[in-house]
Design a protein around this motif. Structure first.
Motif, PDB file in Angstrom:
ATOM      1  N   ASN A 152      -3.203   6.234 -14.099  1.00  0.00           N
ATOM      2  CA  ASN A 152      -4.109   6.162 -12.414  1.00  0.00           C
ATOM      3  C   ASN A 152      -5.530   6.908 -13.330  1.00  0.00           C
ATOM      4  O   ASN A 152      -5.385   8.182 -12.564  1.00  0.00           O
ATOM      5  CB  ASN A 152      -3.451   6.995 -11.668  1.00  0.00           C
ATOM      6  N   LYS A 153      -6.911   6.580 -12.987  1.00  0.00           N
ATOM      7  CA  LYS A 153      -7.764   7.504 -13.455  1.00  0.00           C
ATOM      8  C   LYS A 153      -8.350   6.755 -11.875  1.00  0.00           C
ATOM      9  O   LYS A 153      -8.251   6.784 -11.252  1.00  0.00           O
ATOM     10  CB  LYS A 153      -8.364   6.503 -14.469  1.00  0.00           C
ATOM     11  N   THR A 154      -9.957   8.190 -12.236  1.00  0.00           N
ATOM     12  CA  THR A 154     -10.580   8.405 -11.161  1.00  0.00           C
ATOM     13  C   THR A 154     -11.719   7.611 -10.996  1.00  0.00           C
ATOM     14  O   THR A 154     -12.860   7.561 -11.433  1.00  0.00           O
ATOM     15  CB  THR A 154     -11.147  10.010 -11.267  1.00  0.00           C
ATOM     16  N   HIS A 197     -10.116   1.824  -6.671  1.00  0.00           N
ATOM     17  CA  HIS A 197      -9.477   1.140  -6.767  1.00  0.00           C
ATOM     18  C   HIS A 197      -8.741   0.014  -6.130  1.00  0.00           C
ATOM     19  O   HIS A 197      -9.482   0.081  -4.587  1.00  0.00           O
ATOM     20  CB  HIS A 197      -7.850   2.255  -6.361  1.00  0.00           C
ATOM     21  N   GLU A 251      -6.186  -2.739  -3.680  1.00  0.00           N
ATOM     22  CA  GLU A 251      -5.108  -2.229  -2.865  1.00  0.00           C
ATOM     23  C   GLU A 251      -4.199  -3.926  -3.437  1.00  0.00           C
ATOM     24  O   GLU A 251      -4.166  -4.132  -3.163  1.00  0.00           O
ATOM     25  CB  GLU A 251      -5.087  -2.867  -1.784  1.00  0.00           C
ATOM     26  N   TYR A 263      -2.604  -8.498  -5.313  1.00  0.00           N
ATOM     27  CA  TYR A 263      -3.097  -7.350  -5.811  1.00  0.00           C
ATOM     28  C   TYR A 263      -5.293  -7.961  -5.230  1.00  0.00           C
ATOM     29  O   TYR A 263      -4.893  -8.685  -5.455  1.00  0.00           O
ATOM     30  CB  TYR A 263      -3.822  -6.499  -7.318  1.00  0.00           C
ATOM     31  N   PRO A 265     -11.266  -3.767  -5.699  1.00  0.00           N
ATOM     32  CA  PRO A 265     -11.888  -2.921  -5.262  1.00  0.00           C
ATOM     33  C   PRO A 265     -13.019  -3.299  -4.395  1.00  0.00           C
ATOM     34  O   PRO A 265     -14.230  -4.174  -4.654  1.00  0.00           O
ATOM     35  CB  PRO A 265     -12.542  -2.017  -5.974  1.00  0.00           C
ATOM     36  N   ARG A 289       2.041  -1.973 -14.913  1.00  0.00           N
ATOM     37  CA  ARG A 289       1.299  -1.153 -13.613  1.00  0.00           C
ATOM     38  C   ARG A 289      -0.233  -1.612 -13.577  1.00  0.00           C
ATOM     39  O   ARG A 289      -1.227  -1.748 -14.297  1.00  0.00           O
ATOM     40  CB  ARG A 289       1.243   0.417 -14.500  1.00  0.00           C
ATOM     41  N   GLY A 298      -1.595  -2.999 -11.094  1.00  0.00           N
ATOM     42  CA  GLY A 298      -2.862  -2.548 -10.303  1.00  0.00           C
ATOM     43  C   GLY A 298      -3.615  -1.399 -11.271  1.00  0.00           C
ATOM     44  O   GLY A 298      -4.922  -1.899 -11.587  1.00  0.00           O
ATOM     45  N   PHE A 299      -3.461  -0.918 -11.892  1.00  0.00           N
ATOM     46  CA  PHE A 299      -3.739   0.231 -12.623  1.00  0.00           C
ATOM     47  C   PHE A 299      -4.856  -0.394 -13.432  1.00  0.00           C
ATOM     48  O   PHE A 299      -5.879   0.158 -14.297  1.00  0.00           O
ATOM     49  CB  PHE A 299      -2.965   1.979 -13.239  1.00  0.00           C
ATOM     50  N   ASP A 336      -7.488  -2.152 -12.711  1.00  0.00           N
ATOM     51  CA  ASP A 336      -8.761  -1.248 -11.349  1.00  0.00           C
ATOM     52  C   ASP A 336      -9.541  -1.119 -12.421  1.00  0.00           C
ATOM     53  O   ASP A 336     -10.718  -0.608 -13.007  1.00  0.00           O
ATOM     54  CB  ASP A 336      -8.196   0.132 -10.771  1.00  0.00           C
ATOM     55  N   ASN A 337      -8.308  -0.030 -13.778  1.00  0.00           N
ATOM     56  CA  ASN A 337      -9.458   0.032 -15.117  1.00  0.00           C
ATOM     57  C   ASN A 337     -10.433  -0.830 -15.584  1.00  0.00           C
ATOM     58  O   ASN A 337     -11.212  -0.442 -16.357  1.00  0.00           O
ATOM     59  CB  ASN A 337      -8.678   0.658 -16.058  1.00  0.00           C
TER      60      ASN A 337
END
Length: 386
Positions: free
Chosen positions: A138-140, A143, A145, A165, A168, A198, A200-201, A204-205
């Motif tokens: 889970n990075k900054t 993201h 949903e 999912y 963003p 994982r 979603g993460f 996202d990444n």
């Protein structure tokens, strides 16, 4: 001038305090136990992991999980305070699942609130942090949903759930997106890919790094209601369950998604992939309805539970179609070299080779675990919709 102090309400409160104090004094005081300060799992700097449970009356405790490549239960040792423990590793940084057995009873680690849910069981989750987990952490970053979505399945005559999912920025725009349908394995439900997977993460990444195109990812529930026992052969039962999934997926899931979300509803913008049972479902849908998906992924799977002769007959039209390869931009197959479905995988590859179906193949280390499937998703998603 005299000052008067009101004690209205004070006397009852004082009495209550005295009564409570007296009652507390008469109550037996709880004796502290090692469980009060016990921590489990405990990840050490050298990547070894200690798993512990306070069970002073137990006679045997074991632990099993995908952190152990032998898949054999590991015995815990009891100390004189009633704490059972074992230390394993060092482990490669990753996310792992495990379950305790206390005197033969499957038991969750009471000190670990992080769990993975299946259709009939739970497992604890632990993370060994490190650079190797960066792709799934889970990075900054911006993201997307992940929603729990309920829909009415006309083919199953019941309400069903899927996880969806959206990338963003989806809520703030009007852009239409390609859709990736991602299927789980046997024993799991639609939450699997979002929790221990994982997904979603990972998406996202990849999207934040510009390595994958923004996409909608649909994670349906591939576990079907079990039919009543009718005495029919097991093969027929499995065929019926296979048909139940295909009907729900094609007649209910896909139409709902394309009606509800801003999708690009054509084969060039649809992908399908699944692990284990989901990989089998992916093969079934792909070879039954080859016109629907240009991108296909099969993780740790094959035609298990069905003979190759049966598969060759059932999917003869697609297997013998000279345009099949032309209409597939990606047919990706991955499996661990120690996977117990390797035999089914090899027979499936031989069938595809026999009919000159083109595919990309990856054979990694490891077995039939989420450790591999998360890596496969991270490798597969960047190749989509190019």
């Amino acid at each position: 001038m005299k000052t008067s102090i009101s004690v209205r309400g004070f006397v009852p409160a004082l009495c209550l305090s005295l009564i409570t104090s007296g009652a507390m004094a008469q109550m037996p005081q709880r004796t502290p136990t090692p469980n009060d300060t016990l921590k489990s799992p405990k990840v050490m700097d050298d990547k070894r992991v200690s798993i512990q449970i306070y069970a002073p009356k137990a006679s045997e405790v074991t632990v099993g999980g995908d952190f152990n490549p032998t898949n054999k239960p590991i015995s815990l040792t009891k100390n004189d305070q009633g704490v059972w423990s074992t230390t394993t590793g060092p482990l490669r940084p990753d996310y792992y699942t495990y379950t305790l057995m206390v005197d033969g009873v499957r038991t969750m680690d009471p000190k670990n609130a992080v769990i993975k849910q299946g259709i009939s069981s739970l497992e604890n989750v632990m993370v060994v942090p490190g650079a190797e987990t960066a792709f799934e952490d889970n990075k900054t970053v911006p993201h997307g949903e992940v929603r729990d979505v309920w829909y009415s399945s006309s083919s199953l005559n019941m309400m069903r759930r899927m996880h969806v999912y959206t990338p963003p920025g989806y809520e703030k725009g009007n852009t239409k997106y390609p859709v990736f349908y991602l299927l789980h394995g046997a024993g799991d439900d639609d939450s699997g890919w979002n929790s221990i997977g994982r997904a979603g993460f990972i998406l996202d990444n990849l999207i934040a790094a510009g390595q994958a195109k923004p996409m909608i990812v649909v994670m349906p529930n591939g576990s079907m209601p079990m039919p009543p026992q009718t005495g029919m052969p097991n093969t027929q039962v499995m065929n019926n369950i296979r048909a139940m999934f295909a009907n729900d997926f094609l007649k209910d899931v896909m139409p709902y998604v394309e009606k509800t979300y801003r999708t690009l509803p054509n084969r060039e913008n649809r992908a399908l992939a699944g692990l284990s049972m989901g990989g089998f479902q992916t093969l079934d849908v792909t070879l039954t309805r080859p016109e629907l998906f240009d991108y296909v992924g099969v993780f740790s799977s094959g035609f298990f539970g069905a003979s190759i002769d049966e598969a060759e007959t059932k999917y003869a039209k697609a297997l013998n179609d000279p345009s099949f390869n032309k209409n597939k931009k990606l047919f990706w197959i991955g499996i661990g070299k120690d996977d117990f479905v390797m035999d089914a995988n090899k027979k499936t590859l031989a069938l595809l080779d026999k009919h000159q179906i083109k595919y990309q193949y990856k054979e990694s280390s490891g077995g039939h675990t989420w450790i591999n499937w998360r890596q496969y998703l991270n490798e597969y998603a960047p190749m989509l919709f190019r």
